[in-house]
Design an enzyme around this catalytic site. Structure first.
Site, PDB file in Angstrom:
ATOM      1  N   HIS A  10       0.053  -2.304   3.098  1.00 41.21           N
ATOM      2  CA  HIS A  10       0.302  -2.158   4.533  1.00 41.21           C
ATOM      3  C   HIS A  10      -0.640  -3.023   5.357  1.00 41.21           C
ATOM      4  O   HIS A  10      -0.311  -3.450   6.452  1.00 41.21           O
ATOM      5  CB  HIS A  10       0.257  -0.685   4.938  1.00 41.21           C
ATOM      6  CG  HIS A  10       1.477   0.039   4.487  1.00 41.21           C
ATOM      7  ND1 HIS A  10       1.552   0.693   3.287  1.00 41.21           N
ATOM      8  CD2 HIS A  10       2.711   0.137   5.045  1.00 41.21           C
ATOM      9  CE1 HIS A  10       2.768   1.183   3.139  1.00 41.21           C
ATOM     10  NE2 HIS A  10       3.487   0.873   4.186  1.00 41.21           N
ATOM     11  N   ARG A  33       7.236   2.296  12.332  1.00 39.50           N
ATOM     12  CA  ARG A  33       6.385   3.052  11.391  1.00 39.50           C
ATOM     13  C   ARG A  33       5.532   4.027  12.202  1.00 39.50           C
ATOM     14  O   ARG A  33       4.370   3.756  12.524  1.00 39.50           O
ATOM     15  CB  ARG A  33       5.479   2.098  10.610  1.00 39.50           C
ATOM     16  CG  ARG A  33       6.183   1.236   9.583  1.00 39.50           C
ATOM     17  CD  ARG A  33       5.188   0.418   8.768  1.00 39.50           C
ATOM     18  NE  ARG A  33       5.769  -0.148   7.566  1.00 39.50           N
ATOM     19  CZ  ARG A  33       6.268  -1.386   7.469  1.00 39.50           C
ATOM     20  NH1 ARG A  33       6.268  -2.192   8.521  1.00 39.50           N
ATOM     21  NH2 ARG A  33       6.764  -1.818   6.323  1.00 39.50           N
ATOM     22  N   ARG A  43      10.988   6.055  12.264  1.00 38.15           N
ATOM     23  CA  ARG A  43      10.808   6.668  10.949  1.00 38.15           C
ATOM     24  C   ARG A  43       9.778   7.776  11.068  1.00 38.15           C
ATOM     25  O   ARG A  43       8.701   7.575  11.641  1.00 38.15           O
ATOM     26  CB  ARG A  43      10.336   5.634   9.930  1.00 38.15           C
ATOM     27  CG  ARG A  43      10.251   6.250   8.545  1.00 38.15           C
ATOM     28  CD  ARG A  43       9.864   5.248   7.509  1.00 38.15           C
ATOM     29  NE  ARG A  43       8.498   4.809   7.673  1.00 38.15           N
ATOM     30  CZ  ARG A  43       7.930   3.877   6.927  1.00 38.15           C
ATOM     31  NH1 ARG A  43       8.636   3.275   5.984  1.00 38.15           N
ATOM     32  NH2 ARG A  43       6.677   3.527   7.095  1.00 38.15           N
ATOM     33  N   GLU A  62      14.074   4.030  -1.032  1.00 38.97           N
ATOM     34  CA  GLU A  62      12.875   3.341  -1.510  1.00 38.97           C
ATOM     35  C   GLU A  62      12.336   3.933  -2.809  1.00 38.97           C
ATOM     36  O   GLU A  62      11.282   3.538  -3.286  1.00 38.97           O
ATOM     37  CB  GLU A  62      11.783   3.308  -0.432  1.00 38.97           C
ATOM     38  CG  GLU A  62      11.518   4.620   0.244  1.00 38.97           C
ATOM     39  CD  GLU A  62      10.575   4.508   1.432  1.00 38.97           C
ATOM     40  OE1 GLU A  62       9.940   3.466   1.634  1.00 38.97           O
ATOM     41  OE2 GLU A  62      10.460   5.509   2.160  1.00 38.97           O
ATOM     42  N   ASN A  96       9.774  -2.572  -0.353  1.00 41.15           N
ATOM     43  CA  ASN A  96       8.346  -2.572  -0.743  1.00 41.15           C
ATOM     44  C   ASN A  96       8.066  -1.445  -1.725  1.00 41.15           C
ATOM     45  O   ASN A  96       7.421  -1.644  -2.755  1.00 41.15           O
ATOM     46  CB  ASN A  96       7.449  -2.391   0.487  1.00 41.15           C
ATOM     47  CG  ASN A  96       7.749  -3.389   1.568  1.00 41.15           C
ATOM     48  OD1 ASN A  96       8.291  -4.442   1.276  1.00 41.15           O
ATOM     49  ND2 ASN A  96       7.426  -3.068   2.806  1.00 41.15           N
ATOM     50  N   ASP A  97       8.547  -0.262  -1.370  1.00 41.72           N
ATOM     51  CA  ASP A  97       8.305   0.866  -2.267  1.00 41.72           C
ATOM     52  C   ASP A  97       9.290   0.891  -3.424  1.00 41.72           C
ATOM     53  O   ASP A  97       8.946   1.335  -4.517  1.00 41.72           O
ATOM     54  CB  ASP A  97       8.353   2.188  -1.487  1.00 41.72           C
ATOM     55  CG  ASP A  97       7.037   2.422  -0.774  1.00 41.72           C
ATOM     56  OD1 ASP A  97       5.990   2.230  -1.405  1.00 41.72           O
ATOM     57  OD2 ASP A  97       7.046   2.764   0.420  1.00 41.72           O
ATOM     58  N   ARG A 138       1.416  -1.476  -5.026  1.00 38.27           N
ATOM     59  CA  ARG A 138       1.639  -2.643  -4.161  1.00 38.27           C
ATOM     60  C   ARG A 138       0.375  -3.134  -3.474  1.00 38.27           C
ATOM     61  O   ARG A 138       0.337  -4.230  -2.927  1.00 38.27           O
ATOM     62  CB  ARG A 138       2.731  -2.329  -3.119  1.00 38.27           C
ATOM     63  CG  ARG A 138       2.391  -1.165  -2.222  1.00 38.27           C
ATOM     64  CD  ARG A 138       3.610  -0.674  -1.474  1.00 38.27           C
ATOM     65  NE  ARG A 138       3.678  -1.209  -0.124  1.00 38.27           N
ATOM     66  CZ  ARG A 138       4.424  -0.696   0.841  1.00 38.27           C
ATOM     67  NH1 ARG A 138       5.205   0.348   0.592  1.00 38.27           N
ATOM     68  NH2 ARG A 138       4.429  -1.211   2.037  1.00 38.27           N
ATOM     69  N   CYS A 171      14.680  -3.146   5.320  1.00 31.60           N
ATOM     70  CA  CYS A 171      13.540  -3.242   6.239  1.00 31.60           C
ATOM     71  C   CYS A 171      12.235  -3.499   5.485  1.00 31.60           C
ATOM     72  O   CYS A 171      11.173  -3.534   6.075  1.00 31.60           O
ATOM     73  CB  CYS A 171      13.424  -1.980   7.097  1.00 31.60           C
ATOM     74  SG  CYS A 171      13.090  -0.505   6.137  1.00 31.60           S
TER      75      CYS A 171
HETATM   76  C1  PEP Z   1       9.288  -0.146   2.323  1.00 30.00           C
HETATM   77  O1  PEP Z   1       8.831   0.636   1.488  1.00 30.00           O
HETATM   78  O2  PEP Z   1       9.910  -1.174   2.015  1.00 30.00           O
HETATM   79  C2  PEP Z   1       9.112   0.113   3.758  1.00 30.00           C
HETATM   80  C3  PEP Z   1       9.698  -0.626   4.664  1.00 30.00           C
HETATM   81  O3  PEP Z   1       8.248   1.093   4.116  1.00 30.00           O
HETATM   82  P1  PEP Z   1       6.661   0.912   4.086  1.00 30.00           P
HETATM   83  O4  PEP Z   1       6.367  -0.539   3.838  1.00 30.00           O
HETATM   84  O5  PEP Z   1       6.132   1.368   5.383  1.00 30.00           O
HETATM   85  O6  PEP Z   1       6.241   1.783   2.957  1.00 30.00           O
HETATM   86 MG    MG Z   2       8.075   2.541   2.113  1.00 31.57          MG
END
Ligand code: PEP
Ligand code: MG
Length: 583
Positions: free
Chosen positions: A199, A306, A343, A443, A466-467, A477, A514
């Protein structure tokens, strides 16, 4: 001496500037540049804080009971001696006068240097004396915080990163600290730790400044005020560069600027592929004020707000319903009727609250009570957030987006609470949109495998790549040591993304991506080949992706997809994906 250290590129571009090394101790205080002309006032605050700390020590010593151990008195005397030594103030004074650091920042910079010096002393007894200096400086810091309004008067210098030459170098920066740094004037940053999709990296990307993470030992090898080049394209840092290299990089900097200016011309161009498919580009934001940037870059909505960032970095408890309502309202109103996917709080993994909520005792692991799991375990906090979003829906197109769902039971419980939040507002006679749309993040791999349950309950889905990558490949990550294994193109990931897009489209259910993949222009054609028409990314990435879309032909790209999806040999697959750029 010139040397090069390398890490991971998280944000493109070139920055040239001087290192500002920051330790975790100094991250805990407020960092800001004071205005020109305010130095005298800031120096007075520093001197006053020293005087307060000194008086405290004298009072403490005078109030020691007669039978107090002798060492205690001696210890206070040592602290007094340290405090009286003019050397201790010398560097902070200079930093305030010449670099316009605020007093707390100047002091912690001095503390970091001192602690470094002590750590390098061989004699263990002398080495431990570093703790005395730390305690003395911390006493002054506490006095500073108590004085006037260290945390309240945020007289930040107007943001002007283009002309700044400060490059932050730190071991690691937590996402909420990164957010605080948004206010500061720096032109790049470098950290020892961190992955491409942590993040922290995501927030940095949103600042649109060059950055490199996972640059091992950077904070040890780089010294305060060293000249640096941060090559964000390659993820390398050149320390103390010679003139000839500097010139080459100045040239590249100018090229980057030119390319950026050219991109601005696309701001008002409608986003359509060559074969006429309309694409919706939305923005990811962390704070309501980011919506302005999203609008300026031509975003057609907020695909991901977020909201957890509203809850982080606060000492005064979490925001209540009213405060959240104001924040969501502000965002919804600034987006002029375009959708805003708020979210619900997704704390855990590398995003933790540093505020007092009884049930949170320590960091939440990525496999722990993260996202919706936490919200369901804190129904009162969750209900307050749902009411705030619902109330904002009376002023614009607020939509609810739920993170980290994996179980049908969690979906049921979520909807039960949404119904309860609506009822609570009905009882209070407060307006909201009863038809508010509710979406889910996809995710977790489990979500992909029970997609029909999601398709049944939700109005729209958003793929959090991402997740999805983190939990499918078992790669943290935020961990630079496994960053090379974090592979968005892994066949398992590609087939999951495609399955979600395909199944949604079969049922006419809106679906977007996203995660960071959406903002990576090198992947735009691949996503278009999968039939994706809704993207959400940080505003800073929007125009680059748009440029790629305008040159893409969805129909033709789709013809190459099957071969890519059934190719498990990485090199051949990479070539097939690279070839999409020729279509
Ligand atoms: C993701 O997991 O791709 C996402 C957009 O949420 P975050 O990056 O805030 O975990
Ligand atoms: Mg996520």
């Amino acid at each position: 001496m010139t040397f090069v250290i390398s890490g991971l590129s998280v944000s493109n571009g070139v920055a040239i500037g001087r290192a500002l090394t920051i330790s975790s101790a100094s991250l805990e205080v407020d960092h800001r540049l004071i205005q020109e002309g305010e130095q005298e006032q800031e120096l007075k605050r520093l001197y006053d804080a020293f005087a307060v700390a000194k008086k405290e020590l004298i009072d403490l010593k005078n109030s020691l009971p007669e039978d107090a151990p002798e060492e205690l008195g001696a210890f206070l005397e040592v602290h007094q001696l340290i405090l009286d030594d003019p050397e201790l103030q010398k560097k902070p004074i200079e930093l305030i006068k010449k670099r316009r650091f605020n007093a707390a920042w100047a002091l912690t910079t001095e503390l970091d240097d001192l602690l470094d010096t002590f750590e390098n002393i061989d004699d263990p007894y002398l080495r431990e004396r570093g703790a005395d200096f730390r305690q003395v400086i911390e006493r002054v810091l506490v006095a500073l915080q108590g004085s006037s309004s260290e945390d309240k008067t945020h007289l930040y210098k107007k943001l002007d990163r283009e002309s700044s030459d400060v490059i932050i170098v730190a071991q690691d920066i937590a996402p909420h600290d990164m957010l605080r740094f948004k206010e500061l004037n720096f032109c790049a940053f470098v950290t020892d730790l961190g992955g491409k999709n942590s993040h922290t990296a995501i927030v940095a990307r949103s600042l649109d400044i060059p950055a490199a993470v996972g640059v091992k030992n950077a904070s040890e090898l780089i010294e305060q005020d060293d000249w640096l080049i941060v090559d964000g394209d390659r993820g390398i840092v050149i320390v103390d560069p010679p003139q000839i290299i500097l010139e080459e990089y100045r040239h590249r900097q100018a090229e980057h600027r030119l390319a950026k200016n050219k991109l601005q011309l696309l701001k008002h161009t409608p986003t359509k592929t060559l074969d006429g498919v309309k694409i919706t580009l939305m923005a990811n934001i962390e704070m309501p004020e980011d919506a302005q940037d999203a609008l300026a870059k031509g975003a057609l909505g907020i695909g991901l707000f977020r909201s957890e960032f509203l809850f982080m970095n606060r000492l005064d408890g979490i925001p209540d319903e009213e405060e959240q309502y104001q924040a969501y309202c502000q965002t919804v109103i600034s987006m002029h009727g375009m959708p805003v996917n708020i979210r619900t709080i997704d704390i855990g993994a590398d995003k933790n609250l540093d505020t007092a909520v009884e049930t949170i005792t320590s960091d939440i692991s990525p496999l722990g009570l993260r996202g919706i799991r936490w919200s369901l375990s804190e129904p009162d906090i969750f209900l307050a957030q749902l009411r705030a979003i619902l109330r904002a829906s009376a002023h614009g197109k607020a939509q609810i987006l739920i993170p980290m769902l994996a179980q049908a039971r969690e979906i049921e419980q979520t909807f039960e609470l949404i119904t309860r939040a609506k009822k609570q507002l009905d009882d209070r006679g407060i307006a909201y949109n009863p038809q508010i749309r509710v979406g889910a993040m996809i995710e977790l791999p489990a979500a992909v495998f029970i997609l029909p349950v999601f398709l049944k309950h939700f109005d729209f889905l958003s793929i959090g790549t991402n997740d999805l990558i983190q939990y499918t490949l078992g790669i943290d990550r935020a961990d630079s040591s496994v960053a090379h294994l974090y592979d968005p193109l892994h066949p398992a990931i590609l087939s999951m993304i495609y399955k979600v897009i395909y199944d949604c489209q079969e049922l006419g259910k809106p679906v977007s991506i996203c995660g960071e993949m959406a903002g990576d222009s090198k992947l735009t054609r691949l996503l278009i080949a999968m039939g994706l028409t809704d993207f959400s990314m940080h505003a800073s990435q929007l125009l680059t992706v748009k440029r790629e879309l305008l040159k893409s032909d969805m129909g033709k790209l789709k013809q190459s997809l099957r071969q890519i999806l059934i190719t498990y040999e990485p090199q051949i697959q990479a070539k097939l994906i690279a070839d999409l750029s020729k279509i």
